[in-house]
Scaffold this motif. Structure first.
Motif, PDB file in Angstrom:
ATOM      1  N   UNK A   1      61.158  18.877  44.198  1.00 19.54           N
ATOM      2  CA  UNK A   1      62.026  19.193  42.924  1.00 19.54           C
ATOM      3  C   UNK A   1      61.956  20.978  43.151  1.00 19.54           C
ATOM      4  N   UNK A   2      61.010  21.454  43.271  1.00 15.81           N
ATOM      5  CA  UNK A   2      61.003  23.136  43.621  1.00 15.81           C
ATOM      6  C   UNK A   2      61.884  23.344  44.804  1.00 15.81           C
ATOM      7  N   UNK A   3      61.599  22.662  45.911  1.00 18.14           N
ATOM      8  CA  UNK A   3      62.213  22.972  47.203  1.00 18.14           C
ATOM      9  C   UNK A   3      63.860  22.990  46.818  1.00 18.14           C
ATOM     10  N   UNK A   4      64.134  21.773  46.010  1.00 18.74           N
ATOM     11  CA  UNK A   4      65.668  21.445  45.921  1.00 18.74           C
ATOM     12  C   UNK A   4      66.232  22.795  44.897  1.00 18.74           C
ATOM     13  N   UNK A   5      65.631  23.078  44.221  1.00 16.44           N
ATOM     14  CA  UNK A   5      66.244  24.312  43.286  1.00 16.44           C
ATOM     15  C   UNK A   5      66.043  25.655  44.014  1.00 16.44           C
ATOM     16  N   UNK A   6      65.111  25.915  44.636  1.00 11.73           N
ATOM     17  CA  UNK A   6      65.115  26.849  45.718  1.00 11.73           C
ATOM     18  C   UNK A   6      66.200  27.153  46.647  1.00 11.73           C
ATOM     19  N   UNK A   7      66.820  25.774  47.287  1.00 12.55           N
ATOM     20  CA  UNK A   7      68.024  25.687  47.914  1.00 12.55           C
ATOM     21  C   UNK A   7      68.986  26.287  47.267  1.00 12.55           C
ATOM     22  N   UNK A   8      69.291  25.821  46.070  1.00 13.15           N
ATOM     23  CA  UNK A   8      70.330  25.928  44.898  1.00 13.15           C
ATOM     24  C   UNK A   8      70.379  27.541  44.595  1.00 13.15           C
ATOM     25  N   UNK A   9      69.189  28.034  44.607  1.00 21.22           N
ATOM     26  CA  UNK A   9      69.104  29.772  44.253  1.00 21.22           C
ATOM     27  C   UNK A   9      69.639  30.526  45.360  1.00 21.22           C
ATOM     28  N   UNK A  10      68.974  29.933  46.852  1.00 16.08           N
ATOM     29  CA  UNK A  10      69.656  30.626  47.969  1.00 16.08           C
ATOM     30  C   UNK A  10      71.023  30.621  48.083  1.00 16.08           C
ATOM     31  N   UNK A  11      71.812  29.351  47.863  1.00 14.81           N
ATOM     32  CA  UNK A  11      72.939  29.064  48.001  1.00 14.81           C
ATOM     33  C   UNK A  11      73.814  30.144  47.203  1.00 14.81           C
ATOM     34  N   UNK A  12      73.581  29.916  45.936  1.00 14.84           N
ATOM     35  CA  UNK A  12      74.129  30.864  44.971  1.00 14.84           C
ATOM     36  C   UNK A  12      73.966  32.373  45.188  1.00 14.84           C
ATOM     37  N   UNK A  13      73.035  32.880  45.582  1.00 14.04           N
ATOM     38  CA  UNK A  13      72.675  34.233  45.974  1.00 14.04           C
ATOM     39  C   UNK A  13      73.639  34.713  47.044  1.00 14.04           C
ATOM     40  N   UNK A  14      73.893  33.677  48.316  1.00 10.98           N
ATOM     41  CA  UNK A  14      74.596  34.037  49.129  1.00 10.98           C
ATOM     42  C   UNK A  14      76.083  33.617  49.198  1.00 10.98           C
ATOM     43  N   UNK A  15      76.575  32.668  48.545  1.00 10.29           N
ATOM     44  CA  UNK A  15      77.878  32.203  48.461  1.00 10.29           C
ATOM     45  C   UNK A  15      78.556  33.241  47.568  1.00 10.29           C
ATOM     46  N   UNK A  16      78.098  33.707  46.685  1.00 13.58           N
ATOM     47  CA  UNK A  16      78.898  34.415  45.730  1.00 13.58           C
ATOM     48  C   UNK A  16      78.572  35.791  45.508  1.00 13.58           C
ATOM     49  N   UNK A  17      78.893  36.669  46.373  1.00 15.78           N
ATOM     50  CA  UNK A  17      78.453  38.111  46.094  1.00 15.78           C
ATOM     51  C   UNK A  17      79.064  39.048  45.248  1.00 15.78           C
ATOM     52  N   UNK A  18      78.691  39.726  44.717  1.00 20.35           N
ATOM     53  CA  UNK A  18      79.209  40.379  43.700  1.00 20.35           C
ATOM     54  C   UNK A  18      80.263  41.355  44.471  1.00 20.35           C
TER      55      UNK A  18
END
Length: 263
Positions: free
Chosen positions: A238-255
């Protein structure tokens, strides 16, 4: 019974030493009223394929069964009973677990018209010996959770009965407003229990489920919540899945910074 955070904490303190003596192995004793014979399967959901995988099975005799096996950390799994395709979801963890169920009050479904199966979901059951199940039940059976489910059922019926599009839009807006208000309570409850007991996997499960239906949660807020968890919760899928989502959001949507040229 009214569940409060204080009662949960007291319960966990009483059970605190249980798992230290039985780490790595579960024994699930089951008794089901309404089904005398058949096959009982213990299944987990594969995150990659989204398919159920049977990890153990046994024979149901005179309404009783027993399953024993290794387990790395607490995990939400499913009990499936055949024939009839009866099922229930519950937190399996190391130790002696007592499962009791009654087929009365079950939710029956039939999706054969869509090429799927039919069966029934057990609603009247209990699992003794799993502190993670205690936490999950406390959340699901909390008066606010029960009231919210009842409210959504009523609003859904009103929406289906409404004839004019204006009426449907008004009911949809009412549902969204109520849902937004209830989400605040849900997240507060999850935050409270994870801060009090950061090692419990149930908190990680509830947070992942919450995020699944609230993907607009700012990545910084989600990342901050993940830092609270400790072992064994932080090693859970459950935490690993959420960590994966955080990583994707941090890298796919740069400011994107806009440069304004001076004239």
């Amino acid at each position: 019974m009214k569940y409060t955070l204080l009662s949960i904490v007291t319960l966990l303190l009483m059970q605190g030493c249980k798992n230290s003596q039985t780490d790595g192995k579960y024994t699930l004793h089951g008794q089901i009223k309404g089904i005398t014979s058949g096959t009982v399967k213990l299944q987990r959901l594969d995150d990659a394929t989204r398919q159920s995988i049977t990890i153990d099975s046994t024979v149901l005799q005179n309404g009783k069964f027993q399953l024993t096996g290794p387990i790395d950390r607490p995990e939400m799994m499913s009990i499936k009973i055949e024939p009839g395709n009866w099922s229930a979801t519950l937190f399996i963890e190391s130790g002696e677990l007592q499962f009791q169920a009654d087929t009365s009050g079950s939710t029956h479904y039939d999706y054969t018209a869509y090429g799927d199966s039919k069966g029934a979901i057990l609603r009247n059951f209990s699992l003794i010996g799993s502190e993670n199940q205690d936490i999950f039940d406390a959340f699901e059976k909390h008066p606010k959770s029960l009231a919210a489910k009842k409210m959504f059922e009523q609003l859904n019926k009103k929406y289906e009965a409404a004839g004019k599009s204006e009426e449907k839009e008004a009911i949809r807006a009412e549902m969204e407003a109520f849902g937004d208000k209830h989400k605040i309570w849900e997240l507060h409850w999850i935050d409270s229990i994870t801060q009090q007991h950061p090692s419990l996997v149930a908190g990680a499960y509830l947070l992942e489920r919450y995020q699944l239906f609230n993907e607009s949660m700012p990545v910084a807020e989600l990342d901050k919540r993940l830092q609270v968890f400790q072992s064994p919760a932080k090693e859970s899928n459950y935490i690993k899945n959420l960590q994966g989502k955080v990583a994707v959001k941090k890298h796919c949507c740069p400011v994107i910074k806009l440069q304004i040229s001076k004239r």
